[in-house]
Scaffold this motif. Structure first.
Motif, PDB file in Angstrom:
ATOM      1  N   HIS A   4       2.415  12.017  -6.212  1.00 29.16           N
ATOM      2  CA  HIS A   4       3.097  11.357  -5.095  1.00 29.16           C
ATOM      3  C   HIS A   4       2.093  10.802  -4.081  1.00 29.16           C
ATOM      4  O   HIS A   4       2.311   9.744  -3.514  1.00 29.16           O
ATOM      5  CB  HIS A   4       4.048  12.337  -4.396  1.00 29.16           C
ATOM      6  N   GLN A  21      -5.755  11.144   5.771  1.00 29.67           N
ATOM      7  CA  GLN A  21      -4.525  10.766   5.064  1.00 29.67           C
ATOM      8  C   GLN A  21      -4.245  11.717   3.904  1.00 29.67           C
ATOM      9  O   GLN A  21      -3.113  12.142   3.681  1.00 29.67           O
ATOM     10  CB  GLN A  21      -4.647   9.330   4.534  1.00 29.67           C
ATOM     11  N   PHE A  31       2.267   6.945  -3.185  1.00 28.73           N
ATOM     12  CA  PHE A  31       2.897   6.553  -1.917  1.00 28.73           C
ATOM     13  C   PHE A  31       1.943   6.509  -0.735  1.00 28.73           C
ATOM     14  O   PHE A  31       2.263   5.947   0.305  1.00 28.73           O
ATOM     15  CB  PHE A  31       4.069   7.492  -1.597  1.00 28.73           C
ATOM     16  N   ILE A  32       0.776   7.140  -0.874  1.00 27.68           N
ATOM     17  CA  ILE A  32      -0.173   7.140   0.245  1.00 27.68           C
ATOM     18  C   ILE A  32      -1.414   6.309  -0.102  1.00 27.68           C
ATOM     19  O   ILE A  32      -1.807   5.418   0.630  1.00 27.68           O
ATOM     20  CB  ILE A  32      -0.604   8.590   0.609  1.00 27.68           C
ATOM     21  N   ARG A  88      -3.839  -2.762   0.580  1.00 23.88           N
ATOM     22  CA  ARG A  88      -3.997  -3.470   1.827  1.00 23.88           C
ATOM     23  C   ARG A  88      -5.483  -3.714   2.121  1.00 23.88           C
ATOM     24  O   ARG A  88      -5.864  -4.758   2.618  1.00 23.88           O
ATOM     25  CB  ARG A  88      -3.373  -2.641   2.948  1.00 23.88           C
ATOM     26  N   SER A 102       2.494  -3.662   8.976  1.00 31.12           N
ATOM     27  CA  SER A 102       2.513  -2.418   9.740  1.00 31.12           C
ATOM     28  C   SER A 102       1.419  -2.380  10.800  1.00 31.12           C
ATOM     29  O   SER A 102       1.426  -1.523  11.659  1.00 31.12           O
ATOM     30  CB  SER A 102       2.347  -1.236   8.794  1.00 31.12           C
ATOM     31  N   HIS A 103       0.460  -3.320  10.718  1.00 30.73           N
ATOM     32  CA  HIS A 103      -0.621  -3.283  11.691  1.00 30.73           C
ATOM     33  C   HIS A 103      -0.379  -4.178  12.883  1.00 30.73           C
ATOM     34  O   HIS A 103      -1.162  -4.178  13.819  1.00 30.73           O
ATOM     35  CB  HIS A 103      -1.958  -3.650  11.020  1.00 30.73           C
ATOM     36  N   PRO A 138      -0.722   2.150  -1.748  1.00 32.60           N
ATOM     37  CA  PRO A 138      -0.377   1.083  -0.796  1.00 32.60           C
ATOM     38  C   PRO A 138      -1.483   0.786   0.221  1.00 32.60           C
ATOM     39  O   PRO A 138      -1.719  -0.377   0.555  1.00 32.60           O
ATOM     40  CB  PRO A 138       0.878   1.601  -0.085  1.00 32.60           C
ATOM     41  N   GLN A 139      -2.172   1.834   0.679  1.00 32.96           N
ATOM     42  CA  GLN A 139      -3.240   1.592   1.664  1.00 32.96           C
ATOM     43  C   GLN A 139      -4.445   0.943   0.999  1.00 32.96           C
ATOM     44  O   GLN A 139      -5.120   0.103   1.585  1.00 32.96           O
ATOM     45  CB  GLN A 139      -3.645   2.904   2.334  1.00 32.96           C
TER      46      GLN A 139
END
Lengths: 219, 246
Positions: free
Chosen positions: A130, A117, A134-135, A142, A216-217, A138-139
């Protein structure tokens, strides 16, 4: 001594008033702890020296009693001319103390993200800022929604510590009532029920957040 | 500038600790040229192309991309990545973003292009990889072949001058390899400069201008595909091709 339901109901409005303070302190401290903890963790990842420094800082934060931190900030800082209102000291202390634990949770959440990622983000020319926003963030959220929720509940349950510096939070106000009437069962019971309700609301909110992040999963 | 090669390696060495992965690499890739890099695993082929967009730093030697030397400065690496797109073996799509979100993120955040325009660009390239109808799905909802095509579209959105492919079909089920290769072939036919690490020899024969064979950090042999496959000069190349066919 019998449990007096009518008396218990009488104490509800007063304790609910204090519940407002408790909720405010808890919410502010959850945000504060999350932001600080995330900052510690990002700093820890920003270089070899910083990783040692921040590991030490985070261990120090976690290894001193929260009560000691509260007393220290509230009673010692004024010697150096720094005088903060009790409510602010309370929020700062809970934010600070739990930021150490949340940094560890965030670390686990970031470690779980596949290194591909970060490589994809680099290859796309995304800046570090960024990529974090944004990467990674959020992950990470989760990955750690459940433990994060546990710590938010812990923060809520730690608010009674602030009674020692006279923040008018819920348990303190229940004890004030008890001290006046010598009836402990009813006000303590009422405050316990409200704590239970608040903790339930927090865990529901976190579960909802987790569901949204996991959308999203779903296939 | 116009005469410069797209990518030039001059005596490039690289070590991982005491292990040397690249040994005196000299390689020049012209504009619009299609290079297929092959070789046994651990031969340094992935490392080689990862040096081109600064995912790996080379040790000694020089690497020039469009005439500009790669140095350690973050600004030059950032500028470099604007011109070089990359597709990974494991796609590396962002799982929390939709297909269109994957494609527009760098456009809107790094390039400051408006949402509507970014979406149009993304849809254009999603159509190019024949997958526009999946725009609002999440990567987990797509097949491997579809995900890899999204990854190609995501890289193309930034309008790169050079595309790097790091074993783009190795993680795919056999029936999905075709759809990804088809997209890559059509990209090659449009004149994109491509460096592709792959063992898809059919692809190499169809589109490559040159096959580069690597082993143990060295470029052992480079030749047009018809020569390389018909009569490889080096014993190591012959050995590799025999193993690939069996």
């Amino acid at each position: 001594m019998q449990f007096d339901t009518a008396y218990a109901l009488e104490t509800v409005p007063i304790i609910l008033q204090a519940a407002g303070t408790t909720i405010g302190v808890a919410v502010a401290s959850c945000f504060g702890a999350a932001l600080l903890g995330f900052a510690w963790e990002i700093l820890r990842r920003s270089g070899r020296i910083m990783s040692y420094v921040m590991r030490f800082v985070i261990d120090c934060i976690r290894s001193t009693p929260v009560l000691a931190q509260i007393y220290f900030i509230y009673f010692v800082l004024p010697y150096y001319g720094i005088r903060l209102p009790a409510l602010l000291v309370g929020i700062l202390c809970l934010s600070f103390y739990y930021s150490g634990y949340l940094a560890e949770v965030f670390r686990a959440g970031i470690d779980m993200i596949h290194h591909g990622q970060m490589e994809a983000a680099k290859a796309l020319g995304l800046s570090r800022r960024h990529t974090i926003a944004f990467i990674i963030a959020p992950q990470m959220l989760r990955n750690i929604a459940a433990p994060l929720g546990n710590y938010f509940v812990s923060i809520l349950k730690a608010t009674p510590y602030l009674a020692v510096i006279a923040v008018p939070e819920m348990l303190g106000s229940a004890l004030d009532i008890a001290a006046e009437t010598f009836r402990y069962a009813e006000p303590l019971f009422v405050s316990a029920v409200i704590f239970l309700g608040l903790a339930f609301v927090i865990s529901q909110l976190v579960a909802q957040m987790e569901r949204r992040l996991m959308a999203s999963h779903r296939r | 500038m116009a005469g410069d090669p797209a990518v030039q390696f001059v005596a490039v060495d690289k070590w991982y600790g005491s292990f040397q992965v690249l040994r005196g690499i000299d390689l020049s890739v012209g504009r619009g040229e299609r290079i297929v890099i092959c070789g046994p695993s651990g031969s340094g082929k992935s490392t080689l192309i990862r040096c081109i967009n600064g995912l790996e730093r080379h040790g000694a030697g020089r690497i020039l991309v469009n005439g500009t030397e790669i140095t350690g400065q973050s600004r030059t690496i950032h500028a470099l990545r604007q011109d070089v797109g990359m597709v990974f073996q494991h796609f590396n799509l962002f799982p929390h973003l939709t297909v269109i979100g994957n494609c527009t993120l760098a456009l809107t955040k790094s390039r400051k292009i408006g949402g509507k325009e970014a979406r149009d660009i993304a849809m254009h390239y999603l159509a190019r990889v024949r997958i526009p109808e999946q725009a609002d799905k999440y990567p987990a909802q797509l097949s491997g072949g579809q995900q890899q095509r999204v990854a190609i579209a995501r890289a193309l959105c930034l309008n790169p001058k050079i595309m790097l492919f790091d074993e783009p079909t190795s993680a795919l089920d056999p029936e999905m390899i075709r759809e990804v290769l088809d997209v890559m072939v059509s990209l090659a036919q449009d004149g994109m400069t491509m460096l592709c690490v792959t063992h898809e020899m059919g692809f190499a024969k169809t589109v490559a201008d040159r096959v580069v064979f690597m082993d143990q950090g060295l470029i052992v042999e480079q030749a047009p595909p018809e020569d390389f496959f018909a009569n490889p000069r080096e014993e190591r190349s012959r050995h590799f091709l025999r193993q690939l066919l069996n």
